[in-house]
Design an enzyme around this catalytic site. Sequence first.
Site, PDB file in Angstrom:
ATOM      1  N   LEU A 195      -1.413  -4.521  -2.076  1.00  0.00           N
ATOM      2  CA  LEU A 195      -2.631  -3.717  -2.140  1.00  0.00           C
ATOM      3  C   LEU A 195      -2.300  -2.257  -2.384  1.00  0.00           C
ATOM      4  O   LEU A 195      -3.084  -1.520  -2.943  1.00  0.00           O
ATOM      5  CB  LEU A 195      -3.411  -3.837  -0.828  1.00  0.00           C
ATOM      6  CG  LEU A 195      -3.994  -5.210  -0.516  1.00  0.00           C
ATOM      7  CD1 LEU A 195      -4.530  -5.247   0.894  1.00  0.00           C
ATOM      8  CD2 LEU A 195      -5.093  -5.538  -1.507  1.00  0.00           C
ATOM      9  N   GLY A 196      -1.162  -1.859  -1.919  1.00  0.00           N
ATOM     10  CA  GLY A 196      -0.801  -0.460  -2.097  1.00  0.00           C
ATOM     11  C   GLY A 196       0.489  -0.177  -1.378  1.00  0.00           C
ATOM     12  O   GLY A 196       1.025  -1.044  -0.675  1.00  0.00           O
ATOM     13  N   GLY A 197       0.978   1.004  -1.585  1.00  0.00           N
ATOM     14  CA  GLY A 197       2.206   1.378  -0.902  1.00  0.00           C
ATOM     15  C   GLY A 197       2.111   2.836  -0.558  1.00  0.00           C
ATOM     16  O   GLY A 197       1.639   3.637  -1.344  1.00  0.00           O
ATOM     17  N   GLY A 198       2.519   3.186   0.622  1.00  0.00           N
ATOM     18  CA  GLY A 198       2.505   4.588   1.009  1.00  0.00           C
ATOM     19  C   GLY A 198       3.844   4.925   1.596  1.00  0.00           C
ATOM     20  O   GLY A 198       4.795   4.152   1.455  1.00  0.00           O
ATOM     21  N   GLY A 199       3.878   6.068   2.258  1.00  0.00           N
ATOM     22  CA  GLY A 199       5.127   6.483   2.851  1.00  0.00           C
ATOM     23  C   GLY A 199       5.584   5.546   3.951  1.00  0.00           C
ATOM     24  O   GLY A 199       6.746   5.465   4.268  1.00  0.00           O
ATOM     25  N   GLY A 252       5.328   2.272   4.002  1.00  0.00           N
ATOM     26  CA  GLY A 252       5.667   0.930   3.575  1.00  0.00           C
ATOM     27  C   GLY A 252       4.525   0.332   2.781  1.00  0.00           C
ATOM     28  O   GLY A 252       3.485   0.954   2.600  1.00  0.00           O
ATOM     29  N   SER A 253       4.721  -0.882   2.328  1.00  0.00           N
ATOM     30  CA  SER A 253       3.742  -1.500   1.451  1.00  0.00           C
ATOM     31  C   SER A 253       2.716  -2.309   2.243  1.00  0.00           C
ATOM     32  O   SER A 253       2.991  -2.759   3.343  1.00  0.00           O
ATOM     33  CB  SER A 253       4.449  -2.426   0.472  1.00  0.00           C
ATOM     34  OG  SER A 253       5.416  -1.698  -0.226  1.00  0.00           O
ATOM     35  N   VAL A 254       1.545  -2.472   1.623  1.00  0.00           N
ATOM     36  CA  VAL A 254       0.482  -3.245   2.254  1.00  0.00           C
ATOM     37  C   VAL A 254       0.176  -4.442   1.369  1.00  0.00           C
ATOM     38  O   VAL A 254       0.070  -4.307   0.148  1.00  0.00           O
ATOM     39  CB  VAL A 254      -0.789  -2.388   2.420  1.00  0.00           C
ATOM     40  CG1 VAL A 254      -1.860  -3.173   3.155  1.00  0.00           C
ATOM     41  CG2 VAL A 254      -0.478  -1.109   3.154  1.00  0.00           C
ATOM     42  N   ASP A 263      -2.144  12.803   9.081  1.00  0.00           N
ATOM     43  CA  ASP A 263      -2.011  12.514   7.647  1.00  0.00           C
ATOM     44  C   ASP A 263      -3.362  12.122   7.050  1.00  0.00           C
ATOM     45  O   ASP A 263      -3.482  11.091   6.398  1.00  0.00           O
ATOM     46  CB  ASP A 263      -0.966  11.401   7.449  1.00  0.00           C
ATOM     47  CG  ASP A 263      -0.450  11.330   6.017  1.00  0.00           C
ATOM     48  OD1 ASP A 263      -0.669  12.304   5.254  1.00  0.00           O
ATOM     49  OD2 ASP A 263       0.144  10.309   5.646  1.00  0.00           O
TER      50      ASP A 263
END
Length: 821
Positions: free
Chosen positions: A507-511, A513-515, A625
């Site tokens: 679904l996405g990735g941020g700082g 980790g990935s979702v 954040d």
Amino acid sequence: MALPKTSSPFSLPSFSLLLFILFLALQTPLSFSSDTISANSSISGDRQLTSKGGNFVLGFFSPANSSKYYIAIWYKKVSQPTSVWVANRETPVSDPTKSELKLSEDGNLVLLNESKAQIWSTSASISTNSTVAVLQDTGNLVLAEGSNSSRILWQSFDHPTNTWLPGGKLGLNKVTKQNQRLISWKSSADPAPGIFSLELDPNGSSQYFIQWNKSVSYWTSGTWNGRIFSGVPEMNENYLNYDFTYVNNTDESYFTYYSVKSDSVISRFIMDLSGQIKQLTWMENSQEWILFWSQPRAQCEVHSLCGPFGSCNENGLPFCRCVKGFAARNETEWDLEDRTGGCVRNTPLQCSSNSSVHVEKDKFYEMESMRWPLNPQNVDVGSLEDCESACLNNCSCTAYSFGGGCSVWYRDLINLQGQYNGPKGGTLYLRLAASELPDPTSKKRTVSGDVAGVVAGLFVCVVIVWVGIWRRRKRRMIRAAKAVGRTLVPFRYSDLQHFTKNFSEKLGGGGFGSVFKGFLPDSTAIAVKKLEGLCLHGEKQFRAEVSTIGTVQHINLVHLLGFCSEGTRRLLVYEFMPKGSLDAQLFHNNSMVLDWNKRYQIALGIARGLAYLHEKCRDCIIHCDIKPENILLDAAFVPKVADFGLAKLLGRDFSRVLTTTRGTIGYLAPEWITGVAITAKADVYSYGMMLFEIISGRRNLEQTEEGKATYFPTLAANRLMQGDVQGLVDHRLGDDVNIEELETACKIACWCVQDDESSRPTMGHVVQILEGFHEINVPPIPRSLQILVEGLENINFSSDMPITTSTVSQVRSAAPRSSSV
Ligand SMILES: *[C@@H]1O[C@H](CO)[C@@H](O)[C@H](O)[C@H]1NC(C)=O
Ligand SMILES: *[C@@H]1O[C@H](CO)[C@@H](O)[C@H](O)[C@H]1NC(C)=O
Ligand SMILES: *[C@@H]1O[C@H](CO)[C@@H](O)[C@H](O)[C@H]1NC(C)=O
Ligand SMILES: *[C@@H]1O[C@H](CO)[C@@H](O)[C@H](O)[C@H]1NC(C)=O
Ligand SMILES: *[C@@H]1O[C@H](CO)[C@@H](O)[C@H](O)[C@H]1NC(C)=O
Ligand SMILES: *[C@@H]1O[C@H](CO)[C@@H](O)[C@H](O)[C@H]1NC(C)=O
Ligand SMILES: *[C@@H]1O[C@H](CO)[C@@H](O)[C@H](O)[C@H]1NC(C)=O
Ligand SMILES: *[C@@H]1O[C@H](CO)[C@@H](O)[C@H](O)[C@H]1NC(C)=O
Ligand SMILES: *[C@@H]1O[C@H](CO)[C@@H](O)[C@H](O)[C@H]1NC(C)=O
Ligand SMILES: *[C@@H]1O[C@H](CO)[C@@H](O)[C@H](O)[C@H]1NC(C)=O
Ligand SMILES: *[C@@H]1O[C@H](CO)[C@@H](O)[C@H](O)[C@H]1NC(C)=O
């Protein structure tokens, strides 16, 4: 001295004590107060130079994990020993008491080792032998003429090691052809020149290169356009806080920079062991360096970071691992972050062994989601089997891939990267000795078909029964969890793997980790966040923190359903949000524009969620954040704040994550940089910045054309003063806007981004205003923006003029903020 001759002084202990004190009294001013080495003084043992203002110290320095000593300059006011310059990078000494830094007879500053041999010198061509060496408060060690100290003969700023300090030069001397490069240390214990370097283009253009082994360039800053480097657009953001100057004349071309802010901010650029150029700022509160900026941003873009057969992983710490069947060539070096040696095979290949005894043929190990290593060779064959045998038949072939066409690799594999889902990768088959890959199926094949059938049948039965039991148990658990509402389900990793179809739908990735998307057995959609890889707390603390987060429940906060903590794996399971994140809806969804009413409700919902976090729950949680990426929307566009509580969960790593994530910086309150304690008002600031974006439908720092940014918050603050907010809203909305609400929202946003924390409202207050229970005044233009507007008025500011950050920095340098650091 009027001592009675008759008494024997050395028999009296009190007298020797007196002598000792006298000795100390004589020694102290020499060892601690001087900033100068002159002909009759030198540095040896514990003796140090301290610069006049007390910023820097010079003396013998020993890096952590090293038994060697180096002449170095380091910060006096920073509690972590941090050297900024090293004289004898390659020639350490073992005993500083017998070594000496002094002025030689020819006037140069020299370092003599234990046997009085000269092992380092400033090597300047000097006509006079009367010189002095002075440690300046900028961290510059200057060798000057004794009779006239403004005649500089040599300075450490011309010979940087791995650190670029404010005021230091980094460029080319066109006369001596000397390039002032920053060169990384060899390892964390060894300041000798390492493999990565940063230098100004030797061909004369105004761009910097980062190189591996001075041969492979893997990052460039892009050329200087007078304000920013074209490859570093984030210089536009007002957070770099530095004024860069480019000097180009017949003798030299270089860049230098100064802090626009107060001098009390301690900051440096370094060419790091990680192959990245980093800007670090000292945080007095937390007593640590925080990473403010780094390039290349993705760690795995660094060329050959992990050496041959080392594999880089963007999502994991450590970044480097040896691939299967390999181990570090030198464990010690590897642990000290010197990965140039890379990894070597545990078992030699069959090919390279001449033994007459039969050795099983080499095999291939399948590695999924790998970035293609450097230098693939195409082989013209049509099938996977032919590709494999093409590789097997050449002893130097170490890997192949077959994605469309056949590619093979010879000898060392460089730039391997795991968990890579980009276009330049896929499944890689790595050649290993057969003994590295015991084949489980080869034994089974020997079992007779009948037995195998029975075994398989039994196995299937067992699995079916087990799955049934397990499903019921899980369903019971989930039902129980939902009923109680507060209990978190401790998932097993294998279950989550199953629910998410082996983490296939990202679904996405941020700082953090990935979702991944998944479904529980009862068809509830879930979002699984893999925190894997960061330096996480131990299991117990993780569970404690997670259960705290689990008790925080509000309609405007994303609901945590469960977690998984197995070995080093840490995952969080959330409810799934069908409309995705706010940034996608605001900035990327062109088919459906969020109408004004939805935007207002979203702003209100987020404010409620944050107010709950800050004020209503048992332990106040500061989100740290807030940005559109962290606001999720359910099917009815009800906003839910995500990722709260992670700051605590991730501890120290949080600042790393925060500052390396692109896009976050524009939302950070100034106190993140000035180093005062972070309070809930930091979230208020980020909320204000985000509210501006909800109003305009664009990123505040969105690039309209190269190098030019329309700085929306300033525009909005200015229009508010003029009482004219109408033109501010997202033009895609047309006239379909409630002007009263728009004005309220603009005022709130502007109040939220005040420089002074105490002027910002609380989130609870914001909720009341948005709900219409409170009036709100016209906000003062935040001080930093005010300076900007005044400056612009002087140059005939029209409010629609795009404001570029070079104007920002010009104005700022003319009238620096009287920051309250
Ligand atoms: C060192 O020499 C300088 C002049 O050359 C003199 O002024 C200074 O007092 C001397 N220092 C000591 C400690 O002798
Ligand atoms: C370096 O020193 C620290 C403690 O000072 C120790 O924990 C660490 O294991 C050492 N690293 C190596 C590679 O020796
Ligand atoms: C400087 O050089 C002269 C002769 O060239 C010498 O006599 C003198 O001792 C030297 N001074 C120092 C401080 O080395
Ligand atoms: C001092 O340096 C010289 C020249 O590099 C070297 O031969 C000598 O072994 C060194 N002495 C010690 C004690 O390391
Ligand atoms: C010292 O040197 C500087 C630079 O070379 C020169 O401008 C200045 O006149 C000199 N001062 C004296 C007193 O000689
Ligand atoms: C500098 O110019 C030379 C010759 O034009 C070229 O071969 C070389 O690649 C250039 N170096 C860089 C770093 O651009
Ligand atoms: C620097 O100056 C030289 C002439 O001194 C000129 O040829 C060169 O183009 C300039 N470089 C840049 C990047 O402006
Ligand atoms: C770096 O380059 C030099 C030659 O310039 C070479 O001898 C050395 O082996 C290279 N280092 C590595 C780690 O490849
Ligand atoms: C590993 O590297 C260290 C430091 O370079 C060196 O002292 C040591 O001898 C090496 N060990 C082996 C087994 O090569
Ligand atoms: C293999 O044979 C060659 C020559 O026949 C010899 O030079 C080499 O050392 C042998 N290698 C091994 C691993 O025995
Ligand atoms: C293996 O491949 C290398 C690189 O292409 C080539 O130089 C070599 O001749 C090949 N060896 C054999 C036995 O085909």
